[in-house]
Design a protein around this motif. Structure first.
Motif, PDB file in Angstrom:
ATOM      1  N   ASP A   1       1.754   6.544  -6.955  1.00  0.00           N
ATOM      2  CA  ASP A   1       0.728   7.511  -7.344  1.00  0.00           C
ATOM      3  C   ASP A   1       1.260   8.947  -7.224  1.00  0.00           C
ATOM      4  O   ASP A   1       0.988   9.790  -8.081  1.00  0.00           O
ATOM      5  CB  ASP A   1      -0.531   7.344  -6.499  1.00  0.00           C
ATOM      6  CG  ASP A   1      -1.309   6.082  -6.837  1.00  0.00           C
ATOM      7  OD1 ASP A   1      -1.127   5.545  -7.950  1.00  0.00           O
ATOM      8  OD2 ASP A   1      -2.080   5.617  -5.979  1.00  0.00           O
ATOM      9  N   THR A   2       2.010   9.224  -6.176  1.00  0.00           N
ATOM     10  CA  THR A   2       2.594  10.551  -5.997  1.00  0.00           C
ATOM     11  C   THR A   2       3.616  10.848  -7.104  1.00  0.00           C
ATOM     12  O   THR A   2       3.651  11.949  -7.656  1.00  0.00           O
ATOM     13  CB  THR A   2       3.255  10.666  -4.614  1.00  0.00           C
ATOM     14  OG1 THR A   2       2.297  10.332  -3.609  1.00  0.00           O
ATOM     15  CG2 THR A   2       3.792  12.062  -4.362  1.00  0.00           C
TER      16      THR A   2
ATOM     17  N   ARG B   1       2.432   1.693  -3.386  1.00  0.00           N
ATOM     18  CA  ARG B   1       1.422   2.138  -4.355  1.00  0.00           C
ATOM     19  C   ARG B   1       1.145   3.637  -4.186  1.00  0.00           C
ATOM     20  O   ARG B   1       1.033   4.369  -5.176  1.00  0.00           O
ATOM     21  CB  ARG B   1       0.142   1.336  -4.176  1.00  0.00           C
ATOM     22  CG  ARG B   1      -0.919   1.712  -5.179  1.00  0.00           C
ATOM     23  CD  ARG B   1      -2.142   0.867  -5.070  1.00  0.00           C
ATOM     24  NE  ARG B   1      -3.127   1.303  -6.039  1.00  0.00           N
ATOM     25  CZ  ARG B   1      -4.301   0.763  -6.176  1.00  0.00           C
ATOM     26  NH1 ARG B   1      -4.652  -0.242  -5.409  1.00  0.00           N
ATOM     27  NH2 ARG B   1      -5.154   1.209  -7.078  1.00  0.00           N
ATOM     28  N   THR B   2       1.079   4.098  -2.941  1.00  0.00           N
ATOM     29  CA  THR B   2       0.877   5.529  -2.691  1.00  0.00           C
ATOM     30  C   THR B   2       2.052   6.340  -3.222  1.00  0.00           C
ATOM     31  O   THR B   2       1.869   7.396  -3.838  1.00  0.00           O
ATOM     32  CB  THR B   2       0.704   5.780  -1.176  1.00  0.00           C
ATOM     33  OG1 THR B   2      -0.436   5.049  -0.721  1.00  0.00           O
ATOM     34  CG2 THR B   2       0.514   7.253  -0.875  1.00  0.00           C
TER      35      THR B   2
ATOM     36  N   ARG C   1       0.836  -1.210   0.000  1.00  0.00           N
ATOM     37  CA  ARG C   1       0.000   0.000   0.000  1.00  0.00           C
ATOM     38  C   ARG C   1       0.873   1.263   0.000  1.00  0.00           C
ATOM     39  O   ARG C   1       0.586   2.232  -0.707  1.00  0.00           O
ATOM     40  CB  ARG C   1      -0.952   0.011   1.200  1.00  0.00           C
ATOM     41  CG  ARG C   1      -2.207  -0.795   0.979  1.00  0.00           C
ATOM     42  CD  ARG C   1      -3.284  -0.451   1.988  1.00  0.00           C
ATOM     43  NE  ARG C   1      -2.878  -0.647   3.370  1.00  0.00           N
ATOM     44  CZ  ARG C   1      -3.036  -1.772   4.059  1.00  0.00           C
ATOM     45  NH1 ARG C   1      -3.607  -2.800   3.489  1.00  0.00           N
ATOM     46  NH2 ARG C   1      -2.645  -1.848   5.308  1.00  0.00           N
ATOM     47  N   ASN C   2       1.935   1.264   0.808  1.00  0.00           N
ATOM     48  CA  ASN C   2       2.831   2.421   0.858  1.00  0.00           C
ATOM     49  C   ASN C   2       3.546   2.629  -0.472  1.00  0.00           C
ATOM     50  O   ASN C   2       3.687   3.770  -0.933  1.00  0.00           O
ATOM     51  CB  ASN C   2       3.855   2.261   1.981  1.00  0.00           C
ATOM     52  CG  ASN C   2       3.234   2.418   3.352  1.00  0.00           C
ATOM     53  OD1 ASN C   2       2.158   2.981   3.496  1.00  0.00           O
ATOM     54  ND2 ASN C   2       3.913   1.908   4.354  1.00  0.00           N
TER      55      ASN C   2
END
Length: 159
Positions: A67-68, A63-64, A60-61
């Motif tokens: 995205d950034t 993926r974030t 999840r981290n």
């Protein structure tokens, strides 16, 4: 007045401080062994599930962070660039001008089993990349109780 111990009293003290017998020590060791046999497997099971949870959080981290990065450079990394683009600036001067990383606080993490995460950019689906760990086995297509893959795969919308 004379204070001291009588000879009968000395014998009582020395008898009381003899210690444990071998049989008593063996009984205690057997009890400790039985408790370890009952509790040990439960603790090991929790250790495995905590590693899976850790991998899910790391995915999840990542993926974030991806995205950034996409918001900054207007695209996701290619498969060749991989996750290293999160911590290392691109060589292309135009992309480097828009890159505002590193996008991770620390170095690029391995999964909890010590293997690198797999990243592949497909360009289609939501998200347009795959990001996953093969789990404890560290390789695809293995059979056994530890074959869980953890991560994100592109999802296509049905027609």
């Amino acid at each position: 007045m004379k204070l001291g111990l009588s000879s009968g009293r000395r014998g009582a003290l020395s008898g009381a401080s003899r210690g444990f017998t071998l049989l008593e020590l063996l009984i205690v060791l057997v009890i400790i062994g039985m408790l370890a046999a009952l509790v040990g497997p439960q603790l090991l099971g929790r250790l495995d599930s905590s590693k899976v949870t850790t991998a899910e959080v790391q995915v999840r981290n990542l993926r974030t962070a991806l995205d950034t990065l996409r918001l900054d450079i207007n695209r996701y990394p290619t498969t060749e660039e991989g996750l290293s683009l999160l911590v290392t600036p691109p060589t292309d001067a135009e992309l480097k001008a828009h890159w505002h990383g590193p996008y991770l606080e620390d170095a690029l993490p391995n999964d909890p089993w010590g293997h690198p995460y797999i990243y592949a950019f497909s360009g289609t689906g939501t998200p347009p990349f795959a990001l996953y760990s093969y789990g404890p086995e560290g390789k695809p297509g293995t059979d056994g109780p530890n074959t869980t893959s953890i991560g994100v795969l592109p999802q296509t919308k049905p027609n």
